[in-house]
Design a protein around this motif. Structure first.
Motif, short mmCIF file in Angstrom:
data_model
loop_
_atom_site.label_atom_id
_atom_site.label_comp_id
_atom_site.label_asym_id
_atom_site.label_seq_id
_atom_site.Cartn_x
_atom_site.Cartn_y
_atom_site.Cartn_z
N THR A 212 60.43 46.36 52.48
CA THR A 212 60.18 45.06 52.17
C THR A 212 61.02 44.44 50.74
OG1 THR A 212 58.28 45.87 51.12
CG2 THR A 212 57.83 44.65 53.07
N GLY A 213 61.64 45.34 50.29
CA GLY A 213 62.45 45.35 49.33
C GLY A 213 62.33 44.52 48.08
N GLY A 214 61.02 44.54 47.67
CA GLY A 214 60.50 43.65 46.50
C GLY A 214 60.02 42.49 46.94
N ARG A 215 59.83 41.99 48.21
CA ARG A 215 59.09 40.80 48.56
C ARG A 215 57.54 40.78 48.52
NH1 ARG A 215 61.34 38.30 53.97
NH2 ARG A 215 63.12 38.39 52.49
N VAL B 152 62.54 49.68 65.91
CA VAL B 152 62.61 48.57 65.01
C VAL B 152 61.18 47.79 64.81
CG1 VAL B 152 63.53 46.26 64.38
CG2 VAL B 152 65.07 48.41 65.20
N GLY B 153 60.86 47.41 63.43
CA GLY B 153 59.41 47.08 63.31
C GLY B 153 58.37 47.82 63.06
N THR B 154 58.79 49.16 63.03
CA THR B 154 57.75 50.23 62.60
C THR B 154 57.44 50.13 61.34
OG1 THR B 154 58.10 51.95 64.60
CG2 THR B 154 57.22 52.62 62.65
N VAL B 155 56.42 49.94 60.66
CA VAL B 155 56.02 49.84 59.31
C VAL B 155 54.78 50.63 59.07
CG1 VAL B 155 55.71 48.42 57.07
CG2 VAL B 155 57.11 47.60 59.15
N TYR B 156 54.99 51.40 57.76
CA TYR B 156 53.51 52.08 57.39
C TYR B 156 53.40 51.58 56.08
CZ TYR B 156 54.13 55.48 60.99
OH TYR B 156 54.30 56.37 62.23
N ARG C 212 59.56 41.99 57.79
CA ARG C 212 59.39 42.19 56.22
C ARG C 212 58.14 41.18 55.96
NH1 ARG C 212 64.50 40.93 53.22
NH2 ARG C 212 63.34 41.94 51.26
N ASN C 213 58.23 39.97 56.38
CA ASN C 213 57.18 39.00 55.91
C ASN C 213 55.77 39.47 56.73
OD1 ASN C 213 58.39 37.12 54.41
ND2 ASN C 213 59.22 36.09 56.19
#
Length: 176
Positions: A44-47, A130-134, A158-159
């Motif tokens: 998310t790079g700071g988002r 792609v789209g995998t997030v923990y 990211r959102n």
């Protein structure tokens, strides 16, 4: 923000509250309980931090956070073990969990939220598309980690990750 504002954004906003609304709810709950939150973000790079600091007065509950995009930054800034990074990769439950614990050790915040994942559009694999997030949350000595496979382009992933991190933070605070 009223329900009518959400109606302007469409049915999706009515079904799932916006990340801005969730951030305000988290802020209000943290303030009410006299707690602090910190963030450590990769995909998310700071988002997530940006969403929180858009709230006036958030400095009462948000001392800061980290963007640890590289494995080196995760190890250096959050004490994620190099073994976990090599055995599990940065996009894993174990690394997300260690990020949350390391963030708590570095900041002392009551609630620690972390994101790590594969936002795309490239880099995915059959075992880690792609789209995998923990997303992990540390609260009261416990870490809860959730795994997602989001759809959409890089911005959408990211959102969605930010939104779900806020949801997880609110869930942890409700456990009192």
């Amino acid at each position: 923000m009223s329900i009518f504002d959400d109606m302007k954004r469409g049915l999706d906003s009515l079904i799932s509250p916006s990340k801005d609304r969730l951030a305000h709810e988290l802020f209000d709950e943290l303030k009410r309980k006299h707690l602090r939150v910190s963030t450590a973000e990769s995909c998310t790079g700071g988002r997530l931090a940006d969403t929180l600091v858009s709230i006036e007065g958030v400095s009462e509950v948000y001392p800061g956070g980290f963007v640890t995009y590289s494995d080196e930054a995760k190890a250096r800034d959050l004490s994620v073990s190099r073994t976990a990074l090599s055995q599990h990769t940065a996009v894993s439950s174990e690394v997300s969990r260690q990020m949350a614990m390391g963030l708590h050790m570095k900041t002392g915040a009551d609630l620690c939220l972390t994101t790590t994942g594969m936002a795309g559009p490239t880099g995915g694999s059959p075992s880690c598309p792609v789209g995998t997030v923990y997303i992990s949350a540390f609260y009261k000595g416990q870490v809860l980690t959730r795994h997602f496979v989001f759809r959409g382009n890089r911005e959408a992933v990211r959102n969605q990750a930010v939104r779900e991190a806020l949801v997880l933070g609110l869930f942890m605070l409700q456990e009192d």
